[in-house]
Motif scaffolding. Structure first.
Motif, mmCIF file in Angstrom:
data_model
loop_
_atom_site.group_PDB
_atom_site.id
_atom_site.type_symbol
_atom_site.label_atom_id
_atom_site.label_comp_id
_atom_site.label_asym_id
_atom_site.label_seq_id
_atom_site.Cartn_x
_atom_site.Cartn_y
_atom_site.Cartn_z
ATOM 1 N N ALA A 1 0.948 -0.875 0.118
ATOM 2 C CA ALA A 1 0.371 0.061 0.009
ATOM 3 C C ALA A 1 0.763 1.031 -0.091
ATOM 4 C CB ALA A 1 -1.171 -0.080 1.716
ATOM 5 N N PHE A 2 2.116 1.316 0.990
ATOM 6 C CA PHE A 2 2.722 2.418 0.658
ATOM 7 C C PHE A 2 3.733 3.005 -0.405
ATOM 8 C CE2 PHE A 2 6.539 4.728 1.534
ATOM 9 C CZ PHE A 2 7.258 5.120 1.750
ATOM 10 N N ARG A 3 3.659 1.657 -1.266
ATOM 11 C CA ARG A 3 4.508 1.765 -2.594
ATOM 12 C C ARG A 3 3.391 2.451 -3.369
ATOM 13 N NH1 ARG A 3 7.512 -2.452 -0.961
ATOM 14 N NH2 ARG A 3 6.116 -4.332 -2.456
ATOM 15 N N ALA A 4 2.246 1.718 -4.069
ATOM 16 C CA ALA A 4 1.439 2.118 -4.856
ATOM 17 C C ALA A 4 0.590 3.183 -4.811
ATOM 18 C CB ALA A 4 0.323 0.581 -4.516
ATOM 19 N N ILE A 5 0.390 3.552 -3.070
ATOM 20 C CA ILE A 5 -0.519 5.066 -2.238
ATOM 21 C C ILE A 5 1.044 6.428 -2.911
ATOM 22 C CG2 ILE A 5 -1.122 6.721 -1.230
ATOM 23 C CD1 ILE A 5 -2.620 3.944 -0.252
ATOM 24 N N LYS A 6 2.143 5.598 -2.715
ATOM 25 C CA LYS A 6 2.715 6.509 -2.316
ATOM 26 C C LYS A 6 3.149 7.436 -4.469
ATOM 27 C CE LYS A 6 6.670 8.622 -0.493
ATOM 28 N NZ LYS A 6 7.010 9.372 -1.260
ATOM 29 N N ALA A 7 3.004 6.216 -4.848
ATOM 30 C CA ALA A 7 3.748 6.113 -6.260
ATOM 31 C C ALA A 7 1.692 7.227 -6.722
ATOM 32 C CB ALA A 7 3.337 5.257 -7.472
ATOM 33 N N THR B 1 -8.637 -1.744 2.701
ATOM 34 C CA THR B 1 -8.876 -2.268 4.424
ATOM 35 C C THR B 1 -8.938 -3.836 4.484
ATOM 36 O OG1 THR B 1 -11.415 -2.483 3.941
ATOM 37 C CG2 THR B 1 -10.408 -0.432 5.067
ATOM 38 N N GLU B 2 -8.345 -4.631 3.304
ATOM 39 C CA GLU B 2 -8.564 -5.993 3.307
ATOM 40 C C GLU B 2 -7.365 -6.465 2.581
ATOM 41 O OE1 GLU B 2 -10.937 -7.430 4.763
ATOM 42 O OE2 GLU B 2 -12.687 -6.142 4.517
ATOM 43 N N GLY B 3 -6.822 -5.392 2.304
ATOM 44 C CA GLY B 3 -4.964 -6.564 2.661
ATOM 45 C C GLY B 3 -4.766 -6.418 0.711
ATOM 46 N N ALA B 4 -5.197 -5.649 0.252
ATOM 47 C CA ALA B 4 -5.238 -5.748 -1.603
ATOM 48 C C ALA B 4 -6.420 -4.092 -2.238
ATOM 49 C CB ALA B 4 -5.795 -7.014 -2.013
ATOM 50 N N PRO B 5 -6.103 -3.497 -3.229
ATOM 51 C CA PRO B 5 -6.760 -2.912 -3.272
ATOM 52 C C PRO B 5 -8.129 -3.449 -4.072
ATOM 53 C CG PRO B 5 -5.085 -2.684 -4.701
ATOM 54 C CD PRO B 5 -4.187 -3.781 -3.733
#
Length: 205
Positions: free
Chosen positions: A85-91, A188-192
């Motif tokens: 999540a960190f990597r995808a949202i940061k991008a 919230t479930e660990g995957a987008p």
């Protein structure tokens, strides 16, 4: 009567931004531009302001506000992020996305989903919103300026001032900023999971 501030959309006048922030610190409710339409905003701790936004939009007390952040560091204080999540949202930030994530203890209980204990967060790219958030030094409690019975959010500052003059403290007019709300991604479930397609490209999730 709402204060009307005509602000340059790319190079907002510092004096105008300071006036808006001073009003927010005094518990104002404002209309302001984002990179995906106008929004209503107030300080997170302003309980009465949150109630006023609900009244303006005819929302019940189950409505989930979005916490609009200045940067990723601020967002990271509000939600729990795993590595993916960190990597995808940061991008993808800043940009026209709202992410629903598990809330940290920093988020007041009244603002988190009662069962999931989650909250929606976003980092807007709009220069005016960015300037307000940086000077304020904290996220804004926010909701799209979509009025009851309307299909599209309001897009013109003068129209917002005209129609909502009696219920807002300030209208920050930076010209047209579009009518399409954010793309909403539930993590919230660990995957987008894309739960609403809007201004942001959903394909990256």
């Amino acid at each position: 009567m709402a204060r009307y501030l005509d602000v340059h959309p790319e190079n907002p006048q510092p004096r105008s931004i300071s006036q808006v922030v001073a009003m927010l610190r005094d518990d104002a409710v404002i209309a302001y531009p984002t990179d995906s339409c106008y929004a209503l905003g107030t300080r997170i701790e302003n309980h009465a302001g949150a109630d006023r936004i609900r009244q303006i939009r005819h929302l019940d007390d189950k409505h989930h506000f979005t916490l609009v952040c200045a940067d990723f560091a601020q967002l990271g204080q509000l939600v729990v992020l795993d590595n993916s999540a960190f990597r995808a949202i940061k991008a993808a930030t800043p940009g026209p996305y709202t992410f629903i994530l598990p809330a940290t203890p920093e988020v007041p209980r009244r603002l988190a989903h009662a069962k999931k204990r989650s909250v929606g967060v976003r980092i807007t790219e709009h220069p005016v919103a960015q300037a307000i958030l940086r000077e304020l030094g904290e996220p804004l409690l926010s909701s799209t300026l979509l009025m009851p019975g309307s299909e599209w959010p309001m897009t013109e500052g003068w129209q917002i001032k005209e129609e909502l003059d009696a219920v807002l403290d300030a209208v920050v007019d930076a010209g047209d900023c579009g009518t399409e709300p954010t793309t909403v991604v539930d993590w919230t479930e660990g995957a987008p999971e894309v739960v609403r397609v809007g201004a942001g490209d959903p394909d990256r999730f």
